[in-house]
Structure formats: C-alpha cells, structure tokens
Design a protein around this motif. Structure first.
Motif, PDB file in Angstrom:
ATOM      1  N   ALA A 149      -6.779  51.065   6.796  1.00  0.00           N
ATOM      2  CA  ALA A 149      -6.947  52.406   6.456  1.00  0.00           C
ATOM      3  C   ALA A 149      -6.500  52.880   5.302  1.00  0.00           C
ATOM      4  O   ALA A 149      -7.166  53.542   4.538  1.00  0.00           O
ATOM      5  N   VAL A 150      -5.255  52.441   5.043  1.00  0.00           N
ATOM      6  CA  VAL A 150      -4.365  52.860   3.700  1.00  0.00           C
ATOM      7  C   VAL A 150      -5.199  52.282   2.551  1.00  0.00           C
ATOM      8  O   VAL A 150      -5.356  52.745   1.519  1.00  0.00           O
ATOM      9  N   SER A 153      -8.526  53.651   2.130  1.00  0.00           N
ATOM     10  CA  SER A 153      -8.512  54.990   1.413  1.00  0.00           C
ATOM     11  C   SER A 153      -8.250  55.139   0.069  1.00  0.00           C
ATOM     12  O   SER A 153      -8.689  55.823  -0.571  1.00  0.00           O
ATOM     13  N   ALA A 154      -7.085  54.267  -0.250  1.00  0.00           N
ATOM     14  CA  ALA A 154      -6.792  54.036  -1.566  1.00  0.00           C
ATOM     15  C   ALA A 154      -7.765  53.764  -2.490  1.00  0.00           C
ATOM     16  O   ALA A 154      -7.894  54.022  -3.938  1.00  0.00           O
ATOM     17  N   ALA A 156     -11.035  54.111  -2.015  1.00  0.00           N
ATOM     18  CA  ALA A 156     -12.029  54.825  -2.080  1.00  0.00           C
ATOM     19  C   ALA A 156     -11.690  56.028  -3.280  1.00  0.00           C
ATOM     20  O   ALA A 156     -12.605  56.583  -4.191  1.00  0.00           O
ATOM     21  N   GLU A 157     -10.394  56.536  -3.221  1.00  0.00           N
ATOM     22  CA  GLU A 157      -9.963  57.406  -4.269  1.00  0.00           C
ATOM     23  C   GLU A 157      -9.859  56.610  -5.652  1.00  0.00           C
ATOM     24  O   GLU A 157     -10.445  57.592  -6.453  1.00  0.00           O
ATOM     25  N   PHE A 172     -12.931  61.809  -4.023  1.00  0.00           N
ATOM     26  CA  PHE A 172     -12.132  61.665  -2.827  1.00  0.00           C
ATOM     27  C   PHE A 172     -10.694  61.755  -3.177  1.00  0.00           C
ATOM     28  O   PHE A 172     -10.372  60.777  -3.749  1.00  0.00           O
ATOM     29  N   SER A 174      -7.167  60.789  -1.226  1.00  0.00           N
ATOM     30  CA  SER A 174      -6.709  60.268  -0.018  1.00  0.00           C
ATOM     31  C   SER A 174      -5.587  60.996   0.674  1.00  0.00           C
ATOM     32  O   SER A 174      -5.011  61.449   0.000  1.00  0.00           O
ATOM     33  N   ILE A 176      -3.773  59.942   2.808  1.00  0.00           N
ATOM     34  CA  ILE A 176      -2.497  59.201   3.061  1.00  0.00           C
ATOM     35  C   ILE A 176      -1.600  58.919   1.910  1.00  0.00           C
ATOM     36  O   ILE A 176      -2.116  58.414   0.975  1.00  0.00           O
ATOM     37  N   HIS A 177      -0.467  59.548   1.928  1.00  0.00           N
ATOM     38  CA  HIS A 177       0.441  59.235   0.812  1.00  0.00           C
ATOM     39  C   HIS A 177       1.669  58.509   1.288  1.00  0.00           C
ATOM     40  O   HIS A 177       2.524  59.167   2.409  1.00  0.00           O
TER      41      HIS A 177
END
Length: 208
Positions: A149-150, A153-154, A156-157, A172, A174, A176-177
């Motif tokens: 998932a991380v 998400s990264a 996609a950003e 996008f 993310s 999640i940081h």
C-alpha cells in the motif's frame, strides 16, 4: 494455453545429469542450499538447489537425483519429468518459491524439505508451535500488504506529479507519510516476512 507453453519451456531447460552422487547436507550450507525429496515408484527423488549459482555458473543451480544419483540438471525455473508427473522448481530473491510435484492427474504436492535446511527447520517449528507459527505468518502477510500500500501510494504520487498526467487526472497526494526510522523498519520487516513465506513455500507476487 499459457501454462502449457510455460511447462514445455521449463521442461526444455532440464538437461541430462552427470551421474554424480548427492552430497550430504552440511550445516554451513544453511543459506546457500535447499534440498527437497519425495518417493515415487519405489525410488527416492531429491531436488538440490544451490542459491549461489546462476545460468552463468559452470554447474546448473538445480539438479534432480534418483536414489542418490544425479539424473537431470537445469537452470531455474525448471521442470523435471518424474514418474506420474513433473517437479516444478523456481526461486525468488528470498528463497525457493516453488518445489511442487504436479501429477498427471492434476494433483499438486509440495516436496518434503531436508530437516537441516532452512525450509526443514521452519517446517519443524510449524509442527512444534503451530499457533505461534500461524501468528508469525499472519503478521508477515499484514506487513507485506502495508508495504504494498505504501509503495503504490508513493508511486501514484510521483506519477501524478508529471505535468501531462496531472493535466488529465489531477495530482494525487499520498495520505501515508512515514517517519525516518519507519522508512527503514518497514522494508526490513517486509524482507523478513518475504523470507518467512519463502521458507514455507508460500511466496506471493507481493513478496516477489
């Protein structure tokens, strides 16, 4: 259809063995060698995988032994024909991911690991402490899912930061940081989880 051609390709990689005897499994080979066996038609078939070898090595990394004598060898992934089916062998960067006897009748069976090998020790732990083993497996799967998932998400950003992409789909950000130490801890935990699944021959595309 794809599986049929894949099987044919893997079978074509099996070459006649050199007739050498199977070497005993030594403790110092714990991280460099995997050994599995099964009984068929009154004979013992063993598959010896040497993780330090590749297609450029002088000797092929996987070999099939019948009653202690090398009869076939090949580069990975490979399929060895045996009475009543084939043995499919494949590895990932985390260990063996496939060591299955595929019967002509469609049945699938995992070969038995040598008790001194990593896979054999993990199997013994599973038999002795089934609940703890199951808990470790469950935690490992969660770690792999979180890591995936991380990563997605990264990714996609980063992709939506490209001007052409941003113009069509927007940007996008993310949600999640990760803090500094987590950036190192999560990949390490993911690698351990992938190794554990490989030792149980339950590798997934997430681990690979």
């Amino acid at each position: 259809m794809f599986r049929k051609y894949k099987r044919r390709w893997q079978l074509s990689k099996a070459r006649p063995g050199d007739g050498s005897p199977l070497q005993p499994y030594r403790l110092w080979q714990l991280f460099s060698r995997s050994l599995f066996s099964t009984e068929l038609d009154g004979s013992v078939f063993e598959v010896d995988v040497r993780h330090g070898r590749d297609s450029s090595s002088g000797k092929r990394p996987a070999a099939l032994y019948r009653d202690g004598v090398q009869v076939l060898a090949g580069n990975l992934p490979v399929a060895f024909p045996v009475p009543g089916g084939v043995i499919e062998v494949a590895v990932s960067e985390y260990g063996v991911k496939r060591m299955h006897l595929m019967g002509d009748d469609g049945r699938e069976q995992v070969l038995r690991p040598h008790p001194r090998s990593q896979e054999g020790r993990r199997a013994a732990f599973d038999r002795r402490f089934p609940r703890t083993s199951a808990a470790i497996g469950a935690v490992g799967l969660v770690v792999l899912i979180v890591g995936l998932a991380v990563t997605l998400s990264a990714a996609a950003e980063q992709i939506t930061r490209i001007e052409v992409v941003a113009q069509h789909v927007g940007t996008f950000v993310s949600p999640i940081h990760l803090s500094g130490w987590v950036k190192f801890a999560l990949p390490a935990a993911g690698a351990l989880a992938a190794v554990d699944r490989a030792l149980r021959l339950k590798s997934t595309w997430m681990a690979d």
